[in-house]
Each structure stands twice: as structure tokens, then as C-alpha cells.
Design a protein around this motif. Sequence first.
Motif, PDB file in Angstrom:
ATOM      1  N   TYR A   1      11.083  16.520   4.911  1.00  0.00           N
ATOM      2  CA  TYR A   1      12.207  16.503   5.855  1.00  0.00           C
ATOM      3  C   TYR A   1      12.880  17.869   5.994  1.00  0.00           C
ATOM      4  O   TYR A   1      13.836  18.004   6.761  1.00  0.00           O
ATOM      5  N   ALA A   2      12.416  18.872   5.265  1.00  0.00           N
ATOM      6  CA  ALA A   2      13.104  20.159   5.259  1.00  0.00           C
ATOM      7  C   ALA A   2      13.225  20.767   6.644  1.00  0.00           C
ATOM      8  O   ALA A   2      14.235  21.386   6.976  1.00  0.00           O
ATOM      9  N   ASP A   3      12.204  20.619   7.478  1.00  0.00           N
ATOM     10  CA  ASP A   3      12.250  21.188   8.827  1.00  0.00           C
ATOM     11  C   ASP A   3      12.447  20.133   9.904  1.00  0.00           C
ATOM     12  O   ASP A   3      12.272  20.411  11.084  1.00  0.00           O
ATOM     13  N   GLY A   4      12.814  18.916   9.491  1.00  0.00           N
ATOM     14  CA  GLY A   4      13.104  17.867  10.473  1.00  0.00           C
ATOM     15  C   GLY A   4      11.877  17.247  11.119  1.00  0.00           C
ATOM     16  O   GLY A   4      12.020  16.421  12.026  1.00  0.00           O
ATOM     17  N   GLU A   5      10.682  17.632  10.688  1.00  0.00           N
ATOM     18  CA  GLU A   5       9.452  17.101  11.272  1.00  0.00           C
ATOM     19  C   GLU A   5       8.592  16.511  10.153  1.00  0.00           C
ATOM     20  O   GLU A   5       8.389  17.155   9.119  1.00  0.00           O
ATOM     21  N   ILE A   6       8.085  15.307  10.379  1.00  0.00           N
ATOM     22  CA  ILE A   6       7.186  14.658   9.432  1.00  0.00           C
ATOM     23  C   ILE A   6       5.797  14.656  10.056  1.00  0.00           C
ATOM     24  O   ILE A   6       5.495  13.840  10.936  1.00  0.00           O
ATOM     25  N   ALA A   7       4.962  15.583   9.622  1.00  0.00           N
ATOM     26  CA  ALA A   7       3.610  15.684  10.162  1.00  0.00           C
ATOM     27  C   ALA A   7       2.744  14.540   9.660  1.00  0.00           C
ATOM     28  O   ALA A   7       3.070  13.870   8.673  1.00  0.00           O
ATOM     29  N   GLN A   8       1.619  14.330  10.335  1.00  0.00           N
ATOM     30  CA  GLN A   8       0.718  13.253   9.950  1.00  0.00           C
ATOM     31  C   GLN A   8       0.215  13.458   8.524  1.00  0.00           C
ATOM     32  O   GLN A   8       0.126  12.501   7.747  1.00  0.00           O
ATOM     33  N   ALA A   9      -0.104  14.688   8.160  1.00  0.00           N
ATOM     34  CA  ALA A   9      -0.596  14.957   6.807  1.00  0.00           C
ATOM     35  C   ALA A   9       0.475  14.653   5.756  1.00  0.00           C
ATOM     36  O   ALA A   9       0.158  14.131   4.681  1.00  0.00           O
ATOM     37  N   GLU A  10       1.741  14.964   6.057  1.00  0.00           N
ATOM     38  CA  GLU A  10       2.818  14.673   5.117  1.00  0.00           C
ATOM     39  C   GLU A  10       3.025  13.172   4.963  1.00  0.00           C
ATOM     40  O   GLU A  10       3.252  12.673   3.854  1.00  0.00           O
ATOM     41  N   TYR A  11       2.921  12.448   6.064  1.00  0.00           N
ATOM     42  CA  TYR A  11       3.088  10.997   6.001  1.00  0.00           C
ATOM     43  C   TYR A  11       1.944  10.359   5.219  1.00  0.00           C
ATOM     44  O   TYR A  11       2.161   9.470   4.385  1.00  0.00           O
ATOM     45  N   GLU A  12       0.717  10.800   5.461  1.00  0.00           N
ATOM     46  CA  GLU A  12      -0.430  10.261   4.730  1.00  0.00           C
ATOM     47  C   GLU A  12      -0.353  10.612   3.247  1.00  0.00           C
ATOM     48  O   GLU A  12      -0.714   9.796   2.390  1.00  0.00           O
ATOM     49  N   ALA A  13       0.119  11.827   2.924  1.00  0.00           N
ATOM     50  CA  ALA A  13       0.263  12.221   1.520  1.00  0.00           C
ATOM     51  C   ALA A  13       1.284  11.347   0.814  1.00  0.00           C
ATOM     52  O   ALA A  13       1.107  10.964  -0.351  1.00  0.00           O
ATOM     53  N   PHE A  14       2.367  10.993   1.514  1.00  0.00           N
ATOM     54  CA  PHE A  14       3.388  10.116   0.933  1.00  0.00           C
ATOM     55  C   PHE A  14       2.816   8.733   0.655  1.00  0.00           C
ATOM     56  O   PHE A  14       2.978   8.187  -0.448  1.00  0.00           O
ATOM     57  N   GLU A  15       2.123   8.144   1.624  1.00  0.00           N
ATOM     58  CA  GLU A  15       1.548   6.813   1.433  1.00  0.00           C
ATOM     59  C   GLU A  15       0.501   6.824   0.323  1.00  0.00           C
ATOM     60  O   GLU A  15       0.425   5.889  -0.482  1.00  0.00           O
ATOM     61  N   TYR A  16      -0.306   7.872   0.281  1.00  0.00           N
ATOM     62  CA  TYR A  16      -1.320   7.966  -0.772  1.00  0.00           C
ATOM     63  C   TYR A  16      -0.662   8.054  -2.147  1.00  0.00           C
ATOM     64  O   TYR A  16      -1.111   7.417  -3.112  1.00  0.00           O
ATOM     65  N   THR A  17       0.418   8.834  -2.253  1.00  0.00           N
ATOM     66  CA  THR A  17       1.102   8.990  -3.530  1.00  0.00           C
ATOM     67  C   THR A  17       1.700   7.676  -3.997  1.00  0.00           C
ATOM     68  O   THR A  17       1.600   7.330  -5.183  1.00  0.00           O
ATOM     69  N   ILE A  18       2.320   6.925  -3.088  1.00  0.00           N
ATOM     70  CA  ILE A  18       2.902   5.634  -3.450  1.00  0.00           C
ATOM     71  C   ILE A  18       1.828   4.701  -3.996  1.00  0.00           C
ATOM     72  O   ILE A  18       2.014   4.014  -5.010  1.00  0.00           O
ATOM     73  N   GLU A  19       0.678   4.669  -3.329  1.00  0.00           N
ATOM     74  CA  GLU A  19      -0.403   3.790  -3.768  1.00  0.00           C
ATOM     75  C   GLU A  19      -1.027   4.286  -5.064  1.00  0.00           C
ATOM     76  O   GLU A  19      -1.313   3.490  -5.972  1.00  0.00           O
ATOM     77  N   GLU A  20      -1.240   5.605  -5.187  1.00  0.00           N
ATOM     78  CA  GLU A  20      -1.884   6.156  -6.381  1.00  0.00           C
ATOM     79  C   GLU A  20      -1.028   5.946  -7.621  1.00  0.00           C
ATOM     80  O   GLU A  20      -1.550   5.652  -8.708  1.00  0.00           O
ATOM     81  N   LEU A  21       0.298   6.082  -7.491  1.00  0.00           N
ATOM     82  CA  LEU A  21       1.197   5.939  -8.627  1.00  0.00           C
ATOM     83  C   LEU A  21       1.673   4.506  -8.818  1.00  0.00           C
ATOM     84  O   LEU A  21       2.450   4.238  -9.742  1.00  0.00           O
ATOM     85  N   ALA A  22       1.229   3.582  -7.916  1.00  0.00           N
ATOM     86  CA  ALA A  22       1.567   2.156  -8.020  1.00  0.00           C
ATOM     87  C   ALA A  22       3.081   1.960  -8.090  1.00  0.00           C
ATOM     88  O   ALA A  22       3.595   1.222  -8.930  1.00  0.00           O
ATOM     89  N   LEU A  23       3.814   2.617  -7.182  1.00  0.00           N
ATOM     90  CA  LEU A  23       5.274   2.533  -7.163  1.00  0.00           C
ATOM     91  C   LEU A  23       5.734   1.426  -6.230  1.00  0.00           C
ATOM     92  O   LEU A  23       5.133   1.183  -5.176  1.00  0.00           O
ATOM     93  N   SER A  24       6.802   0.778  -6.603  1.00  0.00           N
ATOM     94  CA  SER A  24       7.401  -0.271  -5.768  1.00  0.00           C
ATOM     95  C   SER A  24       8.872  -0.376  -6.120  1.00  0.00           C
ATOM     96  O   SER A  24       9.352   0.275  -7.054  1.00  0.00           O
ATOM     97  N   GLY A  25       9.591  -1.191  -5.360  1.00  0.00           N
ATOM     98  CA  GLY A  25      11.006  -1.386  -5.608  1.00  0.00           C
ATOM     99  C   GLY A  25      11.855  -0.976  -4.410  1.00  0.00           C
ATOM    100  O   GLY A  25      11.356  -0.388  -3.438  1.00  0.00           O
TER     101      GLY A  25
END
Length: 599
Positions: free
Chosen positions: A373-397
Motif C-alpha cells: 500500500y506504500a504507493d497506493g497501488e496493489i499490483a497483481q504480483a503483490e496481490y498474488e504474493a499476499f494470497e500465496y503467503t496466507i496459504e503457505e503460512l496457514a494463517l487465519s482469523g
Amino acid sequence: MKLSKGANAPVPTSLLAVVISWRSEHALDAHALLLAEAGAVRTDRDLVFFNAPRHMSQAVTLDQQPAPGTARLSVSLPRTEAEVARIVVAGSIDDGTFGDITGLTLTIEAADGPIARFDITDTDAVAAMMFGEFYRRDGQWRFRAIGQGWASGLPGLVTEFGVTVDDPAEPEPDRPRSAPPDLPQHRSSTSPARHRVSVGGPTDAARPRQLHHPTPSDQDDQLGRSRPVDLDRRRHEVDPPLPPPPNPERADWHSDPEQPSRMRWWDGAEWTSAMRARPQPGPRDCARCGNPRRRKLFGGLAPCERCESEIDEFLTHWHTQAWRVLTTFGPRGAEWAELWASLRYQRIDEGLGRAALRDVALTYVERLVAFAYADGEIAQAEYEAFEYTIEELALSGPLVEDLRRRMHRGHTLSRLRGGDLPVVRTPGLHLDPEEKVHLDLPAVHVRQLARGPRLTDGRLIASNKKLRFVGADTGTELPWNRVVSVRVEQRTVVIAATSARGGATFDVDDPDYVAAALEGALRVAKRLILTPGQRDTRSIPQEVKAEVWQRDGGKCVECGDGHYLEFDHIIPLSRGGATSATNLQILCRACNRAKGARI
């Protein structure tokens, strides 16, 4: 670097290839000896040659099918055991002597190309030669060019370094030829007609190439015995390669192809010598070590104390290393894979590792969102990296779901601003040919008059041709070529046009979404879409984000909160502020909004 006889040079502590090449028709064999500090092999298994082409530690491997006119050794310095002080690189010839060979050269190659070259000239009539050696100095590895020979051939060379030659004849002393003046002279032996080398002694289970690998408690079992290896070439006795396990890219314990009753470690590329007994735990036994578990006083079984203590101790150090890998390389790549392979090597359930990482994983995800969010734009790669990280680290809540909604919202707005616009149906509206509508929603047209604002209810319609507002008794149209900018002010969308009376202000339910869609339509109409790889002027370089995050401690500089963090320009860009570390700070969402209201 070109080396002369007796010279030395540093080499990187990595996987290296030692290539011996020549121009004559002779057949040359390469060998290696792994020597302890005393200058001799620890056991005869420290000899690598054509009948034993791989060292048990995987530190040295002989290529058995090199290119014509070459001999090749792979030397993995990171895998070299701490007890090994030197790795001698040698060669021998059966038909003729080294004096008959022309163009003899030794080249050391790393992943990015050759790093050292030794042209071996003026060779004597010897049947075996020590080309050079890798040795440790001040915690680093170096290579020394030697080029000294043994007239007694391979048996004399290996005997010199402590390898046992099973021959009844006592070897006669022989001094090597062509020895550099600063190297000690060695003795050798006369070559008998047939030689056998005993490579005896039980094999210690070598640790795989992973992070933090203490040997498991049952690893000390002596699995497998050695057998004598004939110095005569016996290619038909070379064991065929073992078949890889299922999912060969995953380092894990698998049934040993040679003995299914035990487990063997596959490091993701090849079988290692690390083995353990296959546990056969019952319902009351520990699934990790197979030992009986204690029965609780009020029923049930207590955890295995021994395994629980070992796991807790390992996870304490593993947690620190995992955070360093996570913040340096992210949750993917070779370093991340080796981190989890180290858990599997210790037979620790990955769920325990993820539970131990939960706090730092949430901190990392918060950092990931703030950086995106630093530059106000969420690129496709940043969004995919976020989803991958959530799944890889098995985070929820709740916190994770709130961050996911925030990232999805930012990604949607970024796609709209980038020109990825929806197409909606507008029944009852007359459209020009090839005109597509991207936005159709209720809006209030706000006009500032002398007696106060005048509010008109209606529909705001944006197409690829123009912007329309249709009210009960009024209507306006604004072609995109007259629009200058779109912005959000005090929860309204403000359209600036080329003429003073051409602009408009609209009150809508979701001004950020509407402004993003209008900005995207304006960019498409005026061909202002950023080309792939082009940076927006508001973009903050990754190294600047990391510097600001490190400086502010990953917390809001106003209230110290560590959640919902945002990068803030101290002097706004609209007022001439720079995108630099000195003009950036970390604020939480509440403090950032309070500052925006003051400005």
C-alpha cells in the motif's frame, strides 16, 4: 586467475567443478583424497576414484561419463565435513606416462564460469600425479597448484596419504618427481601387478544439506558395512543409480530402495547416506521415536518427554532462523524449502512449525500489506504474493480476513485505475455505436451557488466515450477529452475540466471506487495506461520501504500500534514532498486519517 606451480588462490565456498583436460589420445582418470589435519585419510573411504565414484558425505563426486579428452570432479565445499582439512586432486594413467600427454590443464569452475586455471607443463614420466589441493585457511577455502608425480602410479600415490593397499609385497620407498621446492617430499611404492584397497569401517550417517541438522537420536546406528574395492578398473561392478522417490523435488525421509525396512534421506536431488530405522509405533507409542508413552493419572497418554524436549529445543533456534529467512527471501525459494526440510529431517510435524511461526508470520503479513500500500497501488504480483503467503503460512482469523479484504479492495481499485473496467448493461439509455458503459449508479450532483449548494439526484454514467449525469429535470455530458483530472475530496468525487464551468462534483456511496473507475476510463480514452515495467511517479522503491520500516521499528511513530500500518509522506506529494526515506514515516490507519483531516 592463471596459476603457476606452487601458487594458490581463494575459491568460493560453493559447489565447484574441477575439469582436467588434455589434447592427446591418452585415457586419464581423476581421483580425490579427503585428508584430515594430520595429512592422511581418516579411513580408506576418503578415496574417490573410478570404483568408488562418490564420497559418503557427498562432498566429492567423480563424473563417470565426462566429455572426450576430459576428466571431471564435482567438489561441494559446503558439504565437506569439518574434520577434512584438505582435498587432494590427483590423476593417473594406465597406458603411458604424463610425459606423453600434451596440453594438460586443470580448470576450476563455479556457477558463473571458470575462476582458476593451472597449465601443467614439463611433466616427468610418471604414472600418477597430484595436480593440486583445496585447503582451509582462516575459515576460507583456497586452492594450491602443485603438479608433482609418482612413478609408482596410483597405488604409490594413495599409499602416501594413508590408504591401505592389500598387497603382500612391502612397498619400496620412492620419491615423487617434479615436486615444488616449498612442498615436502613424499615417498611412494613400486606398482605391483594387482592391488586391493580396503575401504573398511562403518559409515557414519551424514547429515543432509539442510539448515540446522543435529543428528537424530537413533541416527548413531551403524547401517551398512564396507567391502574391499579393487584398484583395477571394474566398471561392471558399479552399482546402478537408485530410483528416486515419489515427489523427488521434496526433501524427506523415504523407504530405502536398497533395504525397505529402514528410512533414507532424499535431499531433493539425490539419496544421501543418512539413514534411520523405520519406527513401528503402536497406539501407546510415540509416533516420532517409537518409545512407549506414559499413562496420565486421570486417563490418556502423556507426550513423549524425550521428543518433547528435543522438539522444543530445536524450534527455539529454528524460529529465529525462520524469521530471518522470511524477511530476507520470503516464503518461497530454496532457502524456505530447506527451512521446512530441516523440520522433516528432525521428524517434527510441520503444523508445530507453523504454530511456532504464527506471531512472526502475522507480523510479516502486516509488513507485506504495508509495503504493497506504500504507493497506493496493489499490483497483481503483490496481490498474488499476499494470497500465496496466507496459504503457505496457514494463517487465519479476524485480522487475516480483514487484511485480505483490504488487499482485495486495493487490488480492485488498482485494476480500475489501470483501465481494467467492467462493462455494465444500461437498458433504456441511447448509446452511440461502439459505446460501452463502465459505470452506472445513483449519484447526487453538487453545484455550489451563491445561496448555497444545490443538490440534484440522478444517475452517473461513465462510458468509453463520455461522462453523463442524468437527473429528473436536467442532464449533462462531458467528453473525456475535456476532463483534466479525477480526485476524491471530503467523500465526494471532483471532476476537473478544461473550462472553469465544465467540471462537476458528485456525492456517491463509494467515492474511492467511483474515482478509480473514472480515472481508468480517462486513462483509456487518453491512452495514458502505464506500459509494462513503467513505474508510476508515486511508486516508492523497495529499498526505501525497507529502510523506513527498519528505522521506525515496524510500528506507528505516533501511537506505537503495530496493526493496519501505512507509509505516509510527511510533506504530501501534492505540496512538493519527495519520495525519500527522510520524508516517509510509518503511521497506523487511524493516525494517518487524523493527519489527513488536519491537512
